[in-house]
Design a protein around this motif. Structure first.
Motif, mmCIF file in Angstrom:
data_model
loop_
_atom_site.group_PDB
_atom_site.id
_atom_site.type_symbol
_atom_site.label_atom_id
_atom_site.label_comp_id
_atom_site.label_asym_id
_atom_site.label_seq_id
_atom_site.Cartn_x
_atom_site.Cartn_y
_atom_site.Cartn_z
ATOM 1 N N GLY A 1 0.827 -1.205 0.000
ATOM 2 C CA GLY A 1 0.000 0.000 0.000
ATOM 3 C C GLY A 1 0.860 1.253 0.000
ATOM 4 N N PHE A 2 1.889 1.260 0.848
ATOM 5 C CA PHE A 2 2.793 2.406 0.916
ATOM 6 C C PHE A 2 3.483 2.643 -0.431
ATOM 7 C CE2 PHE A 2 7.228 3.782 1.344
ATOM 8 C CZ PHE A 2 7.023 5.075 1.799
ATOM 9 N N VAL B 1 4.621 5.525 -5.482
ATOM 10 C CA VAL B 1 4.842 5.561 -6.937
ATOM 11 C C VAL B 1 3.816 6.466 -7.612
ATOM 12 C CG1 VAL B 1 4.787 4.183 -9.057
ATOM 13 C CG2 VAL B 1 6.014 3.334 -7.052
ATOM 14 N N ASN B 2 2.555 6.359 -7.229
ATOM 15 C CA ASN B 2 1.532 7.209 -7.843
ATOM 16 C C ASN B 2 1.757 8.685 -7.530
ATOM 17 O OD1 ASN B 2 0.121 5.230 -9.261
ATOM 18 N ND2 ASN B 2 -1.038 4.643 -7.454
ATOM 19 N N ARG B 3 2.179 8.984 -6.311
ATOM 20 C CA ARG B 3 2.461 10.389 -5.963
ATOM 21 C C ARG B 3 3.650 10.906 -6.770
ATOM 22 N NH1 ARG B 3 2.185 12.014 0.014
ATOM 23 N NH2 ARG B 3 0.004 11.814 -0.536
ATOM 24 N N LEU B 4 4.683 10.090 -6.903
ATOM 25 C CA LEU B 4 5.836 10.510 -7.702
ATOM 26 C C LEU B 4 5.439 10.746 -9.159
ATOM 27 C CD1 LEU B 4 8.594 8.181 -6.229
ATOM 28 C CD2 LEU B 4 8.438 10.674 -5.982
ATOM 29 N N ARG B 5 4.574 9.887 -9.680
ATOM 30 C CA ARG B 5 4.101 10.066 -11.063
ATOM 31 C C ARG B 5 3.288 11.350 -11.215
ATOM 32 N NH1 ARG B 5 2.288 3.971 -12.915
ATOM 33 N NH2 ARG B 5 4.401 3.203 -13.207
ATOM 34 N N ASP B 6 2.535 11.729 -10.175
ATOM 35 C CA ASP B 6 1.760 12.971 -10.213
ATOM 36 C C ASP B 6 2.652 14.204 -10.148
ATOM 37 O OD1 ASP B 6 -0.595 11.529 -10.327
ATOM 38 O OD2 ASP B 6 -1.068 11.787 -8.189
ATOM 39 N N GLU B 7 3.762 14.096 -9.411
ATOM 40 C CA GLU B 7 4.586 15.271 -9.138
ATOM 41 C C GLU B 7 5.820 15.404 -10.032
ATOM 42 O OE1 GLU B 7 5.429 15.401 -4.943
ATOM 43 O OE2 GLU B 7 3.304 15.216 -4.422
ATOM 44 N N LEU B 8 6.222 14.325 -10.669
ATOM 45 C CA LEU B 8 7.433 14.346 -11.487
ATOM 46 C C LEU B 8 7.119 13.824 -12.892
ATOM 47 C CD1 LEU B 8 9.850 12.800 -8.844
ATOM 48 C CD2 LEU B 8 9.710 15.201 -9.508
ATOM 49 N N SER C 1 11.168 -6.452 -4.482
ATOM 50 C CA SER C 1 11.003 -6.221 -5.924
ATOM 51 C C SER C 1 10.209 -7.349 -6.561
ATOM 52 C CB SER C 1 12.360 -6.053 -6.600
ATOM 53 O OG SER C 1 12.946 -4.824 -6.239
ATOM 54 N N TYR C 2 10.494 -8.596 -6.186
ATOM 55 C CA TYR C 2 9.698 -9.714 -6.704
ATOM 56 C C TYR C 2 8.237 -9.582 -6.288
ATOM 57 C CZ TYR C 2 13.324 -12.674 -8.722
ATOM 58 O OH TYR C 2 14.305 -13.191 -9.529
ATOM 59 N N ARG C 3 8.018 -9.185 -5.069
ATOM 60 C CA ARG C 3 6.631 -9.031 -4.602
ATOM 61 C C ARG C 3 5.917 -7.935 -5.396
ATOM 62 N NH1 ARG C 3 4.381 -7.668 1.364
ATOM 63 N NH2 ARG C 3 2.218 -8.115 0.865
ATOM 64 N N LEU C 4 6.601 -6.838 -5.650
ATOM 65 C CA LEU C 4 6.008 -5.764 -6.445
ATOM 66 C C LEU C 4 5.678 -6.242 -7.852
ATOM 67 C CD1 LEU C 4 8.296 -2.826 -5.299
ATOM 68 C CD2 LEU C 4 5.870 -3.124 -4.764
ATOM 69 N N ALA C 5 6.576 -7.018 -8.456
ATOM 70 C CA ALA C 5 6.327 -7.541 -9.799
ATOM 71 C C ALA C 5 5.112 -8.457 -9.808
ATOM 72 C CB ALA C 5 7.548 -8.297 -10.302
ATOM 73 N N ALA C 6 4.956 -9.242 -8.761
ATOM 74 C CA ALA C 6 3.855 -10.198 -8.697
ATOM 75 C C ALA C 6 2.531 -9.545 -8.330
ATOM 76 C CB ALA C 6 4.180 -11.293 -7.687
#
Length: 184
Positions: free
Chosen positions: A15-16, A21-28, A47-52
């Motif tokens: 969740g964090f 990532v979404n906030r960074l995409r909004d601001e940068l 990183s594996y968990r994020l990919a999955a």
């Protein structure tokens, strides 16, 4: 993941990181098709968990000395994988099992299972293109490259690339370890 503060206290890492990532995409001015996650050890496992579990956020991940530790990974994924692992890693052994120097004494799965899973998930040819060489420090490196096949020329294929470093330890490749007990 496998161990540590976040697991002990049930932190919502996914969740964090989704919010971050979404906030960074909004601001940068980030380019979503070129957003990657990389980490060493527990960070590689994340990183594996994020990919999955959050494949919509990342184009590819890189894990250094970190196994995939989720029990039910997805059947397929749009996320390419790059993995580096030393054969002399005493913390997260590439053959699996408990590392003799692992503080958590976690039982790790064989890394080969992880690589095979991602090769299938990314619809890659199961036979790798293999290259071997010896680096400037004398370590033998094996690079196995698996590429997605059968795509139109205008599409970028998914890849799984695994670097096995014979005699390498629990370290970031190409960088002098900050602590000698981590290995070469």
């Amino acid at each position: 993941l496998c161990c540590g503060h976040a697991r002990k206290y049930g932190a919502d890492d996914l969740g964090f990181l989704r919010v971050l990532v979404n906030r960074l995409r909004d601001e940068l001015p980030l380019d979503p098709p070129r957003t990657y996650s990389a980490g060493v050890s527990n960070g590689g496992m994340m990183s594996y968990r994020l990919a999955a579990e959050l494949p919509d956020l990342f184009a590819a991940i890189c894990s250094v000395a970190g196994h995939m530790m989720i029990e039910t990974p997805p059947a397929e994924s749009p996320v390419s994988v790059l993995h580096f692992h030393g054969t002399a890693d005493e913390f997260t052994p590439h053959l699996g099992g408990r590392g003799p120097r692992s503080p958590s004494q976690t039982q790790f799965p064989p890394l080969e299972e992880t690589i095979r899973h991602w090769v299938r998930a990314c619809h890659c040819d199961p036979e790798p293109r293999r290259v071997r060489w010896v680096d400037s420090s004398g370590l033998e490196i094996r690079r196995d490259e698996y590429r997605e096949a059968g795509l139109p020329q205008d599409q970028t294929p998914r890849e799984v690339i695994y670097y096995e470093i014979a005699g390498g330890g629990h370290t970031w490749p190409g960088r002098k370890p900050t602590l000698d007990f981590l290995g070469r």
